[in-house]
Motif scaffolding. Structure first.
Motif, PDB file in Angstrom:
ATOM      1  N   VAL A  74      11.195  50.793   4.579  1.00 45.46           N
ATOM      2  CA  VAL A  74      11.380  52.147   5.101  1.00 45.46           C
ATOM      3  C   VAL A  74      10.148  52.501   5.925  1.00 45.46           C
ATOM      4  N   GLU A  75      10.364  53.104   7.076  1.00 48.20           N
ATOM      5  CA  GLU A  75       9.243  53.535   7.920  1.00 48.20           C
ATOM      6  C   GLU A  75       8.665  54.792   7.290  1.00 48.20           C
ATOM      7  N   SER A  76       7.364  54.797   7.032  1.00 46.63           N
ATOM      8  CA  SER A  76       6.753  55.835   6.193  1.00 46.63           C
ATOM      9  C   SER A  76       6.773  57.234   6.802  1.00 46.63           C
ATOM     10  N   LYS A  77       6.642  57.363   8.122  1.00 45.22           N
ATOM     11  CA  LYS A  77       6.700  58.710   8.708  1.00 45.22           C
ATOM     12  C   LYS A  77       8.088  59.307   8.522  1.00 45.22           C
ATOM     13  N   SER A  78       9.117  58.511   8.718  1.00 46.12           N
ATOM     14  CA  SER A  78      10.472  59.028   8.533  1.00 46.12           C
ATOM     15  C   SER A  78      10.711  59.411   7.074  1.00 46.12           C
ATOM     16  N   LEU A  79      10.147  58.647   6.135  1.00 48.10           N
ATOM     17  CA  LEU A  79      10.268  58.993   4.719  1.00 48.10           C
ATOM     18  C   LEU A  79       9.546  60.298   4.433  1.00 48.10           C
ATOM     19  N   LYS A  80       8.364  60.457   4.990  1.00 48.19           N
ATOM     20  CA  LYS A  80       7.603  61.703   4.794  1.00 48.19           C
ATOM     21  C   LYS A  80       8.400  62.900   5.306  1.00 48.19           C
ATOM     22  N   LEU A  81       8.956  62.794   6.511  1.00 45.28           N
ATOM     23  CA  LEU A  81       9.742  63.895   7.067  1.00 45.28           C
ATOM     24  C   LEU A  81      10.996  64.160   6.237  1.00 45.28           C
ATOM     25  N   TYR A  82      11.634  63.099   5.757  1.00 45.57           N
ATOM     26  CA  TYR A  82      12.807  63.256   4.898  1.00 45.57           C
ATOM     27  C   TYR A  82      12.440  64.001   3.612  1.00 45.57           C
ATOM     28  N   LEU A  83      11.373  63.574   2.957  1.00 43.48           N
ATOM     29  CA  LEU A  83      10.967  64.233   1.719  1.00 43.48           C
ATOM     30  C   LEU A  83      10.586  65.690   1.968  1.00 43.48           C
ATOM     31  N   HIS A  84       9.910  65.958   3.068  1.00 46.07           N
ATOM     32  CA  HIS A  84       9.518  67.335   3.389  1.00 46.07           C
ATOM     33  C   HIS A  84      10.731  68.207   3.707  1.00 46.07           C
ATOM     34  N   SER A  85      11.837  67.610   4.134  1.00 50.84           N
ATOM     35  CA  SER A  85      13.027  68.390   4.478  1.00 50.84           C
ATOM     36  C   SER A  85      13.647  69.069   3.259  1.00 50.84           C
ATOM     37  N   PHE A  86      13.254  68.660   2.059  1.00 50.25           N
ATOM     38  CA  PHE A  86      13.765  69.291   0.849  1.00 50.25           C
ATOM     39  C   PHE A  86      13.118  70.645   0.588  1.00 50.25           C
TER      40      PHE A  86
END
Length: 154
Positions: A74-86
């Motif tokens: 998983v690309e870490s920036k996209s994971l960070k943005l996904y987690l922050h979207s919660f």
């Protein structure tokens, strides 16, 4: 030295806004340069936030995600943005935890994944949620998630 192909990424190295919901968030993957090798990747999000779907009050968790890749990372920036979207998303602890785990499994098809979500108490009761896809591959070192159970003032 292995070089990771990042040519298909749409967020890394770019200024992108925070997704307004987990459904809107784009999770991206990159090929693993070590296909065939079993190793554990760990992501820790000690300040995860979502909203209670009943009261709108914030809920906080320390989330630990471990997985053994099978060709994709998983690309870490996209994971960070996904987690922050919660942060603006109303869902119960169990739903947030399993939605994250299942979305990563759908994206990566890893050999193994587990997620531990250690939710901080609200209303006097901490709720910890754990999910995994099965047993980890034999011979893989999987460290303890390192999050102590909630003890209160005890």
């Amino acid at each position: 030295m292995t070089k990771t192909d990042v040519s298909n990424l749409s967020q890394l190295g770019r200024n992108v806004g925070l997704p307004q919901s987990p459904e809107e968030a784009v999770l991206e993957k990159v090929p693993s340069g070590h296909k065939g090798a079993d190793f554990v990747v760990r992501f820790t999000a000690p300040e995860f936030t979502s909203l209670c779907p009943m009261t709108g009050q914030p809920d906080f968790a320390h989330i630990v995600i471990d997985y053994v890749p099978d060709g994709w990372l998983v690309e870490s920036k996209s994971l960070k943005l996904y987690l922050h979207s919660f942060r603006n998303h109303g869902a119960f602890h169990e739903d947030c935890t399993l939605d994250i785990g299942r979305r990563l499994v759908d994206l990566l098809a890893p050999k193994w994944l587990r997620i531990g979500a250690y939710w901080y108490p609200r209303g006097g009761i901490p709720i910890d949620v754990f999910w995994q896809t099965g047993a980890p591959p034999e011979g893989v070192w999987v460290p303890d998630q390192g999050v102590a159970p909630y003890r209160g003032r005890g």
